[in-house]
Design an enzyme around this catalytic site. Structure first.
Site, PDB file in Angstrom:
ATOM      1  N   ILE A 100      37.839  56.397  36.668  1.00  0.00           N
ATOM      2  CA  ILE A 100      37.742  57.504  37.628  1.00  0.00           C
ATOM      3  C   ILE A 100      39.127  57.857  38.171  1.00  0.00           C
ATOM      4  O   ILE A 100      39.465  59.035  38.341  1.00  0.00           O
ATOM      5  CB  ILE A 100      36.728  57.169  38.740  1.00  0.00           C
ATOM      6  CG1 ILE A 100      35.357  56.864  38.115  1.00  0.00           C
ATOM      7  CG2 ILE A 100      36.624  58.322  39.733  1.00  0.00           C
ATOM      8  CD1 ILE A 100      34.320  56.313  39.079  1.00  0.00           C
ATOM      9  N   ASP A 110      48.192  50.014  39.942  1.00  0.00           N
ATOM     10  CA  ASP A 110      47.110  49.334  39.216  1.00  0.00           C
ATOM     11  C   ASP A 110      47.684  48.060  38.610  1.00  0.00           C
ATOM     12  O   ASP A 110      48.779  48.087  38.035  1.00  0.00           O
ATOM     13  CB  ASP A 110      46.564  50.246  38.110  1.00  0.00           C
ATOM     14  CG  ASP A 110      45.162  49.854  37.682  1.00  0.00           C
ATOM     15  OD1 ASP A 110      44.266  50.718  37.727  1.00  0.00           O
ATOM     16  OD2 ASP A 110      44.949  48.680  37.299  1.00  0.00           O
ATOM     17  N   ASP A 167      49.215  44.551  42.144  1.00  0.00           N
ATOM     18  CA  ASP A 167      47.908  44.217  42.710  1.00  0.00           C
ATOM     19  C   ASP A 167      47.896  44.725  44.154  1.00  0.00           C
ATOM     20  O   ASP A 167      48.763  44.347  44.951  1.00  0.00           O
ATOM     21  CB  ASP A 167      47.745  42.684  42.656  1.00  0.00           C
ATOM     22  CG  ASP A 167      46.418  42.224  43.231  1.00  0.00           C
ATOM     23  OD1 ASP A 167      45.694  43.043  43.830  1.00  0.00           O
ATOM     24  OD2 ASP A 167      46.121  41.015  43.080  1.00  0.00           O
ATOM     25  N   SER A 221      29.842  53.809  46.470  1.00  0.00           N
ATOM     26  CA  SER A 221      28.824  53.870  45.428  1.00  0.00           C
ATOM     27  C   SER A 221      27.441  54.084  46.023  1.00  0.00           C
ATOM     28  O   SER A 221      27.150  53.628  47.136  1.00  0.00           O
ATOM     29  CB  SER A 221      28.838  52.535  44.672  1.00  0.00           C
ATOM     30  OG  SER A 221      27.695  52.393  43.871  1.00  0.00           O
ATOM     31  N   TYR A 254      28.798  42.839  44.073  1.00  0.00           N
ATOM     32  CA  TYR A 254      29.585  44.072  43.870  1.00  0.00           C
ATOM     33  C   TYR A 254      29.156  45.141  44.883  1.00  0.00           C
ATOM     34  O   TYR A 254      29.982  45.758  45.553  1.00  0.00           O
ATOM     35  CB  TYR A 254      29.411  44.595  42.431  1.00  0.00           C
ATOM     36  CG  TYR A 254      29.758  46.052  42.304  1.00  0.00           C
ATOM     37  CD1 TYR A 254      31.091  46.466  42.291  1.00  0.00           C
ATOM     38  CD2 TYR A 254      28.764  47.036  42.277  1.00  0.00           C
ATOM     39  CE1 TYR A 254      31.412  47.813  42.237  1.00  0.00           C
ATOM     40  CE2 TYR A 254      29.076  48.380  42.213  1.00  0.00           C
ATOM     41  CZ  TYR A 254      30.397  48.766  42.199  1.00  0.00           C
ATOM     42  OH  TYR A 254      30.707  50.100  42.158  1.00  0.00           O
ATOM     43  N   LYS A 290      31.165  47.097  48.293  1.00  0.00           N
ATOM     44  CA  LYS A 290      31.274  48.526  48.610  1.00  0.00           C
ATOM     45  C   LYS A 290      30.739  48.783  50.018  1.00  0.00           C
ATOM     46  O   LYS A 290      31.353  49.492  50.809  1.00  0.00           O
ATOM     47  CB  LYS A 290      30.515  49.368  47.577  1.00  0.00           C
ATOM     48  CG  LYS A 290      31.147  49.367  46.199  1.00  0.00           C
ATOM     49  CD  LYS A 290      32.541  49.995  46.219  1.00  0.00           C
ATOM     50  CE  LYS A 290      33.219  49.983  44.864  1.00  0.00           C
ATOM     51  NZ  LYS A 290      34.624  50.428  44.918  1.00  0.00           N
ATOM     52  N   GLY A 316      17.274  43.813  38.993  1.00  0.00           N
ATOM     53  CA  GLY A 316      17.996  44.612  39.986  1.00  0.00           C
ATOM     54  C   GLY A 316      17.956  46.112  39.760  1.00  0.00           C
ATOM     55  O   GLY A 316      18.422  46.871  40.613  1.00  0.00           O
TER      56      GLY A 316
HETATM   57  C1  WQD Z   1      21.862  53.164  33.798  1.00  0.00           C
HETATM   58  C2  WQD Z   1      20.460  53.041  33.206  1.00  0.00           C
HETATM   59  C3  WQD Z   1      19.747  50.765  32.854  1.00  0.00           C
HETATM   60  C4  WQD Z   1      22.617  49.755  29.705  1.00  0.00           C
HETATM   61  C5  WQD Z   1      25.644  50.670  37.812  1.00  0.00           C
HETATM   62  C6  WQD Z   1      25.950  50.019  39.123  1.00  0.00           C
HETATM   63  C7  WQD Z   1      26.422  51.043  40.088  1.00  0.00           C
HETATM   64  C8  WQD Z   1      27.616  51.788  39.554  1.00  0.00           C
HETATM   65  C9  WQD Z   1      27.342  52.329  38.181  1.00  0.00           C
HETATM   66  C10 WQD Z   1      29.761  50.793  38.875  1.00  0.00           C
HETATM   67  C11 WQD Z   1      19.645  51.915  33.851  1.00  0.00           C
HETATM   68  C12 WQD Z   1      19.857  51.509  31.547  1.00  0.00           C
HETATM   69  C13 WQD Z   1      21.905  50.434  30.687  1.00  0.00           C
HETATM   70  C14 WQD Z   1      21.940  49.382  28.502  1.00  0.00           C
HETATM   71  C15 WQD Z   1      19.924  50.422  29.326  1.00  0.00           C
HETATM   72  N1  WQD Z   1      28.748  50.935  39.643  1.00  0.00           N
HETATM   73  N2  WQD Z   1      20.582  50.764  30.505  1.00  0.00           N
HETATM   74  N3  WQD Z   1      20.633  49.735  28.378  1.00  0.00           N
HETATM   75  O1  WQD Z   1      22.754  50.359  36.778  1.00  0.00           O
HETATM   76  O2  WQD Z   1      22.502  52.792  37.401  1.00  0.00           O
HETATM   77  O3  WQD Z   1      24.582  51.609  37.971  1.00  0.00           O
HETATM   78  O4  WQD Z   1      26.798  51.334  37.333  1.00  0.00           O
HETATM   79  O5  WQD Z   1      30.844  50.680  38.913  1.00  0.00           O
HETATM   80  O6  WQD Z   1      26.741  50.428  41.282  1.00  0.00           O
HETATM   81  O7  WQD Z   1      24.780  49.385  39.609  1.00  0.00           O
HETATM   82  O8  WQD Z   1      24.167  52.154  35.626  1.00  0.00           O
HETATM   83  O9  WQD Z   1      24.858  52.608  33.323  1.00  0.00           O
HETATM   84  O10 WQD Z   1      24.329  50.232  33.982  1.00  0.00           O
HETATM   85  O11 WQD Z   1      22.472  51.884  33.788  1.00  0.00           O
HETATM   86  O12 WQD Z   1      18.742  50.703  29.160  1.00  0.00           O
HETATM   87  O13 WQD Z   1      22.500  48.746  27.598  1.00  0.00           O
HETATM   88  O14 WQD Z   1      20.581  52.671  31.827  1.00  0.00           O
HETATM   89  O15 WQD Z   1      18.628  49.921  32.869  1.00  0.00           O
HETATM   90  O16 WQD Z   1      18.314  52.363  33.913  1.00  0.00           O
HETATM   91  P1  WQD Z   1      23.372  51.677  36.961  1.00  0.00           P
HETATM   92  P2  WQD Z   1      24.039  51.676  34.125  1.00  0.00           P
END
Ligand code: WQD
Length: 342
Positions: free
Chosen positions: A14, A33, A60, A126, A151, A155, A296
């Site tokens: 990002i 970074d 850092d 987030s 995590y 946030k 989760g």
């Molecule tokens: C999206 C959907 C999975 C991988 C997370 C963090 C959040 C933020 C973004 C990051 C879900 C499904 C995923 C796979 C799948 N933080 N999935 N197979 O969980 O919404 O958010 O990332 O820096 O705080 O919680 O994003 O992309 O992991 O998942 O089916 O191999 O895709 O179950 O429904 P998420 P995600």
């Protein structure tokens, strides 16, 4: 007069896209970074896209002396704070690393900002801070909830630290940006998401399957109470998100207090819809199978982005097709990410 903005975590996914948008809007950009989860090549790519090379400090942000040195060399007008560990699963295995690194960076940054009289900060938060309440869409007036992993807590706690710091310093301006699910890449295909190891997130996994780096995608659960049984998320193009930061820094400058904004599209898509859209726009098949639910995961998560539209004049304009096309363009041009070239 040209404003100078520090981006911590500036070579990350990002951060790098925000750097491009900020440079194109006329800002001078300083990147910090430690390269623990990104590549130095990002600096070259930002220069290739914009024609301007940002200043880069390989430090850092939790290192007080290194950050002081940066602040003493650069006359900063504001900071966008992206730096932090972000792997949800890893955070449950190494919670102390996450708290120490992410909270340490936020506090160190606030200390050094105070010392040098820098009064504007935009924080990379987030949607995870809404917790497991389940009321959709999420609006900024809802209280922060109970997070399900360290995590997420870093946030939520960073938001609290910034809010308390702002209450104690009436000149401090804090903008908290709650991202939903950022995906996609710059349309040039020169910068994009480059996770180390097996991707945790959906889009990089799908893109790596499409390019042949992984065999098949496992879709986590097909028995959720959603229209097609798979989870729905508010995916947002990283360039829309980057534009949100340009609006946020302009809004934050010269004001006081804390303001919170959701950055999402307001439209959720299911995992199946994402996979099908990616396969359609790329013309490449993405083998997948259903697997068990992932611990989760919420069935649904999407934003009410109305406040950002009303107050910042920002709206996410790019479609899911755009997100998939640009993610594929990045992956196809950089099959093994930044380090894979040459
Ligand atoms: C999206 C959907 C999975 C991988 C997370 C963090 C959040 C933020 C973004 C990051 C879900 C499904 C995923 C796979 C799948 N933080 N999935 N197979 O969980 O919404 O958010 O990332 O820096 O705080 O919680 O994003 O992309 O992991 O998942 O089916 O191999 O895709 O179950 O429904 P998420 P995600």
């Amino acid at each position: 007069m040209t404003k100078t903005i520090l981006l911590t975590g500036g070579t990350g996914f990002i951060g790098s896209h925000t750097a491009v948008e900020m440079i194109q809007e006329g800002y001078r950009i300083v990147l910090a970074d430690d390269l623990s989860n990104s590549s130095r090549k990002v600096v070259d790519r930002i220069e290739e896209i914009t024609g301007t090379r940002p200043a880069f400090y390989p430090i850092d942000v939790a290192d007080r002396e290194a950050l002081r040195d940066l602040f003493s060399r650069e006359r900063l007008d504001g900071v966008i704070h992206f730096a932090g560990f972000k792997a949800v699963g890893e955070s449950t295995e190494k919670p102390l690393d996450y708290y120490e690194n992410n909270l340490g960076a936020t506090m160190n940054l606030l200390r050094v900002m105070e010392e040098f009289g820098v009064k504007t900060i935009v924080f990379s938060s987030s949607a995870t801070v809404y917790g497991q309440g389940g009321l959709m869409p999420c609006t900024e007036t809802m209280p922060r909830g109970v997070c399900v992993n360290p995590y997420g807590w870093t946030k939520s706690m960073s938001e609290q630290i910034l809010t308390d710091a702002s209450a104690a310093d009436p000149d401090l301006s804090v903008v908290l940006l709650r991202y939903f699910n950022p995906i996609g890449a710059h349309p040039s295909g020169l910068i994009g998401e480059d996770p180390q190891g097996i991707p945790n997130n959906l889009m990089p996994f799908v893109a790596q399957v499409a390019v042949g780096r992984r065999e098949e995608l496992t879709i986590f659960g097909n028995d959720y109470d959603t229209p097609d049984g798979t989870c729905r998320r508010d995916y947002i193009h990283v360039c829309d998100l980057a534009e949100g930061h340009v609006k946020a820094i302009a809004f934050g400058e010269g004001r006081k207090g804390v303001e919170v904004f959701n950055l999402g599209t307001g439209t959720p898509y299911s995992v199946l819809e994402v996979v099908e859209t990616f396969a359609r726009v790329s013309g490449v098949s993405v083998p997948w199978r259903f697997g068990p639910r992932r611990a989760g995961d919420l069935p649904d998560l999407w934003a009410d982005p109305a406040k950002a539209t009303e107050v910042l004049g920002w709206k996410a304009g790019r479609t899911l097709e755009d997100m998939c096309r640009d993610a594929w363009n990045w992956q196809r041009n950089n099959p093994r990410g930044y380090e894979g070239e040459e």
